[in-house]
Design a protein around this motif. Structure first.
Motif, PDB file in Angstrom:
ATOM      1  N   GLY A  98      19.429  17.232 -24.067  1.00  0.00           N
ATOM      2  CA  GLY A  98      18.938  17.225 -22.751  1.00  0.00           C
ATOM      3  C   GLY A  98      19.197  16.124 -21.921  1.00  0.00           C
ATOM      4  N   PRO A  99      18.654  15.510 -20.903  1.00  0.00           N
ATOM      5  CA  PRO A  99      19.142  14.542 -19.909  1.00  0.00           C
ATOM      6  C   PRO A  99      19.066  13.195 -21.077  1.00  0.00           C
ATOM      7  CG  PRO A  99      17.808  15.798 -18.678  1.00  0.00           C
ATOM      8  CD  PRO A  99      17.692  16.331 -20.204  1.00  0.00           C
ATOM      9  N   ARG A 100      20.103  12.382 -20.823  1.00  0.00           N
ATOM     10  CA  ARG A 100      20.110  10.972 -21.588  1.00  0.00           C
ATOM     11  C   ARG A 100      18.953  10.354 -21.357  1.00  0.00           C
ATOM     12  NH1 ARG A 100      24.994   6.823 -21.753  1.00  0.00           N
ATOM     13  NH2 ARG A 100      24.375   6.760 -19.450  1.00  0.00           N
ATOM     14  N   LYS A 101      18.252   9.704 -22.071  1.00  0.00           N
ATOM     15  CA  LYS A 101      16.797   8.697 -21.708  1.00  0.00           C
ATOM     16  C   LYS A 101      17.566   7.219 -21.713  1.00  0.00           C
ATOM     17  CE  LYS A 101      13.669  11.633 -24.350  1.00  0.00           C
ATOM     18  NZ  LYS A 101      12.766  11.411 -25.368  1.00  0.00           N
ATOM     19  N   LEU A 102      17.365   6.816 -20.413  1.00  0.00           N
ATOM     20  CA  LEU A 102      17.849   5.354 -20.157  1.00  0.00           C
ATOM     21  C   LEU A 102      17.017   4.292 -20.884  1.00  0.00           C
ATOM     22  CD1 LEU A 102      18.805   5.502 -16.308  1.00  0.00           C
ATOM     23  CD2 LEU A 102      20.315   5.724 -18.408  1.00  0.00           C
ATOM     24  N   ILE A 103      17.627   3.350 -21.383  1.00  0.00           N
ATOM     25  CA  ILE A 103      16.691   2.261 -22.008  1.00  0.00           C
ATOM     26  C   ILE A 103      16.782   1.138 -21.463  1.00  0.00           C
ATOM     27  CG2 ILE A 103      16.421   1.036 -24.262  1.00  0.00           C
ATOM     28  CD1 ILE A 103      17.796   3.449 -25.853  1.00  0.00           C
ATOM     29  N   ASN A 104      15.695   0.549 -20.983  1.00  0.00           N
ATOM     30  CA  ASN A 104      15.361  -0.767 -20.220  1.00  0.00           C
ATOM     31  C   ASN A 104      14.684  -1.443 -20.975  1.00  0.00           C
ATOM     32  OD1 ASN A 104      15.772  -2.358 -18.136  1.00  0.00           O
ATOM     33  ND2 ASN A 104      14.258  -1.149 -16.692  1.00  0.00           N
ATOM     34  N   ASN A 105      15.149  -2.241 -21.826  1.00  0.00           N
ATOM     35  CA  ASN A 105      14.604  -3.354 -22.920  1.00  0.00           C
ATOM     36  C   ASN A 105      14.306  -4.467 -21.998  1.00  0.00           C
ATOM     37  OD1 ASN A 105      15.148  -1.850 -25.033  1.00  0.00           O
ATOM     38  ND2 ASN A 105      17.097  -2.506 -25.344  1.00  0.00           N
ATOM     39  N   ILE A 106      13.215  -5.259 -22.748  1.00  0.00           N
ATOM     40  CA  ILE A 106      12.919  -6.760 -22.025  1.00  0.00           C
ATOM     41  C   ILE A 106      14.039  -7.609 -22.383  1.00  0.00           C
ATOM     42  CG2 ILE A 106      10.508  -6.274 -22.332  1.00  0.00           C
ATOM     43  CD1 ILE A 106      10.633  -7.790 -24.965  1.00  0.00           C
ATOM     44  N   PRO A 107      14.323  -8.528 -21.473  1.00  0.00           N
ATOM     45  CA  PRO A 107      15.305  -9.690 -21.752  1.00  0.00           C
ATOM     46  C   PRO A 107      15.002 -10.080 -23.002  1.00  0.00           C
ATOM     47  CG  PRO A 107      14.428  -9.734 -19.487  1.00  0.00           C
ATOM     48  CD  PRO A 107      13.652  -8.841 -20.390  1.00  0.00           C
ATOM     49  N   ALA A 108      16.360 -10.782 -23.728  1.00  0.00           N
ATOM     50  CA  ALA A 108      16.234 -11.498 -24.883  1.00  0.00           C
ATOM     51  C   ALA A 108      16.011 -12.780 -24.593  1.00  0.00           C
ATOM     52  CB  ALA A 108      17.576 -11.002 -25.757  1.00  0.00           C
ATOM     53  N   THR A 109      14.887 -13.485 -25.125  1.00  0.00           N
ATOM     54  CA  THR A 109      14.836 -14.859 -24.932  1.00  0.00           C
ATOM     55  C   THR A 109      14.316 -15.281 -26.419  1.00  0.00           C
ATOM     56  OG1 THR A 109      12.569 -14.752 -24.292  1.00  0.00           O
ATOM     57  CG2 THR A 109      14.251 -14.704 -22.719  1.00  0.00           C
ATOM     58  N   PRO A 110      14.195 -16.589 -26.834  1.00  0.00           N
ATOM     59  CA  PRO A 110      13.416 -17.264 -27.761  1.00  0.00           C
ATOM     60  C   PRO A 110      12.097 -16.637 -27.967  1.00  0.00           C
ATOM     61  CG  PRO A 110      14.759 -18.847 -27.035  1.00  0.00           C
ATOM     62  CD  PRO A 110      14.817 -17.575 -25.983  1.00  0.00           C
ATOM     63  N   ASP A 111      11.507 -16.463 -26.546  1.00  0.00           N
ATOM     64  CA  ASP A 111      10.121 -16.084 -26.954  1.00  0.00           C
ATOM     65  C   ASP A 111       9.859 -14.414 -27.322  1.00  0.00           C
ATOM     66  OD1 ASP A 111       9.264 -18.553 -26.278  1.00  0.00           O
ATOM     67  OD2 ASP A 111       9.286 -18.153 -24.204  1.00  0.00           O
ATOM     68  N   THR A 112      10.864 -13.685 -27.058  1.00  0.00           N
ATOM     69  CA  THR A 112      10.753 -12.410 -27.313  1.00  0.00           C
ATOM     70  C   THR A 112      11.486 -11.772 -28.517  1.00  0.00           C
ATOM     71  OG1 THR A 112      12.916 -11.922 -25.847  1.00  0.00           O
ATOM     72  CG2 THR A 112      10.761 -11.625 -24.686  1.00  0.00           C
ATOM     73  N   PHE A 113      12.105 -13.006 -29.447  1.00  0.00           N
ATOM     74  CA  PHE A 113      12.910 -12.676 -30.366  1.00  0.00           C
ATOM     75  C   PHE A 113      12.041 -11.930 -31.335  1.00  0.00           C
ATOM     76  CE2 PHE A 113      14.142 -13.940 -34.749  1.00  0.00           C
ATOM     77  CZ  PHE A 113      15.538 -13.489 -34.526  1.00  0.00           C
TER      78      PHE A 113
END
Length: 300
Positions: free
Chosen positions: A174-189
């Motif tokens: 089916g249609p490809r699902k786009l992935i929109n992750n949170i930005p990578a930072t020390p706080d989100t590691f």
């Protein structure tokens, strides 16, 4: 001029019809969800409409000896984009702090050596490639297996990973699902590190193949930290892959080529408690790591 750049050409009109048909029911707010990287990717990788390159620096236009090459090409950039010439073969783009362009930095002979190395030594176990997802590849890699089959012609068949049971039960495409992750930072590691990264499902349509058939489908081999394409994040649980010494030397040479004072001297940024990393890159870069800068720097 390419037919796709000529609005009166049949090729342009056909492409325009297909484009309108494909985007007729597209959500007009979809682009608002794209990250800046995704937006740039969609713009410059689009087959149609042809991307506008008027704001793209084209260093080839600065070389009179490449005029014929430019005329024969399809894509033409601009020379009006603001840039700073750091040295004979180094350029910086002021409005993108840290972006350094080193055109033709790698000599042709070294390029050939890197190609041979990447195919024979890097694109093999334990480094994953795009083919590992779908096939049970030999540990010495698809390239070396293909070379062996040429020297000693035998029927080597590479089996797919998808079983008959999987092929019967897999979800339809089916249609490809786009992935929109949170930005990578020390706080989100921590959040990124703990995100489940299950193995990607192998294709249910691939068939057993000979090495000669698969060698043309080899697209990439992982270097360093393992990148999980399914989640578009690094999988730190697999550990850091070894970086070959020739790549380490290449990165060091690239860093040593640039006078970083010219790049950062007028940039007033919050460097935190430590001094800016670039001030000692010529001595420290590559000593403890390769490919990870303390600031947003890139090489092309």
């Amino acid at each position: 001029m390419s037919p796709l750049h000529d609005p009166s050409s049949p090729a342009y009109k056909k492409a325009n019809r297909l484009f309108k048909k494909a985007t007729k029911h597209r959500d007009p707010l979809l682009e608002l969800e794209w990250t800046p990287f995704r937006a740039a990717e969609k713009k410059f990788k689009a087959r149609f409409p042809p991307p506008d390159l008027s704001d793209v620096l084209d260093l080839a236009t600065l070389d009179p000896g490449r005029e014929q090459e430019i005329q024969q090409g399809v894509w033409h950039g601009s020379t009006t984009v603001q840039y700073t010439r750091l040295s004979k073969n180094a350029y910086a783009v002021p409005h993108i702090p840290g972006l350094v362009i080193l055109p033709s930095f790698i000599a042709p002979e070294m390029q050939r050596d890197l190609i041979r190395w990447s195919l024979s030594e890097q694109a093999r176990h334990p480094n994953e490639t795009n083919l590992d997802i779908h096939y049970h590849l030999p540990q010495n890699g698809i390239w070396n297996t293909w070379l062996s089959s040429r020297k000693d012609p035998i029927d080597i068949t590479i089996e797919p990973k998808a079983t008959q049971e999987f092929q019967a039960n897999h979800e339809p495409p089916g249609p490809r699902k786009l992935i929109n992750n949170i930005p990578a930072t020390p706080d989100t590691f921590t959040s990124i590190s703990t995100t489940p990264k299950p193995p990607q499902a192998p294709s249910a349509t691939v068939k057993p193949a000979f090495p000669s058939e698969l060698i043309h489908k080899l697209r990439w081999a992982n270097i360093g930290w393992y990148y999980h394409w399914g989640t578009k994040q690094y999988d730190f649980t697999k550990g850091k892959g070894a970086i070959d010494q020739r790549l380490r030397n290449l990165c060091r040479d690239a860093v040593a080529t640039v006078d970083w004072k010219q790049v950062y001297i007028d940039i007033h940024a919050n460097w935190g408690e430590d001094e800016p990393g670039w001030m000692s890159w010529n001595e420290t870069y590559g000593k403890y790591f390769v490919g990870h800068q303390h600031t947003n720097s890139h090489f092309f």
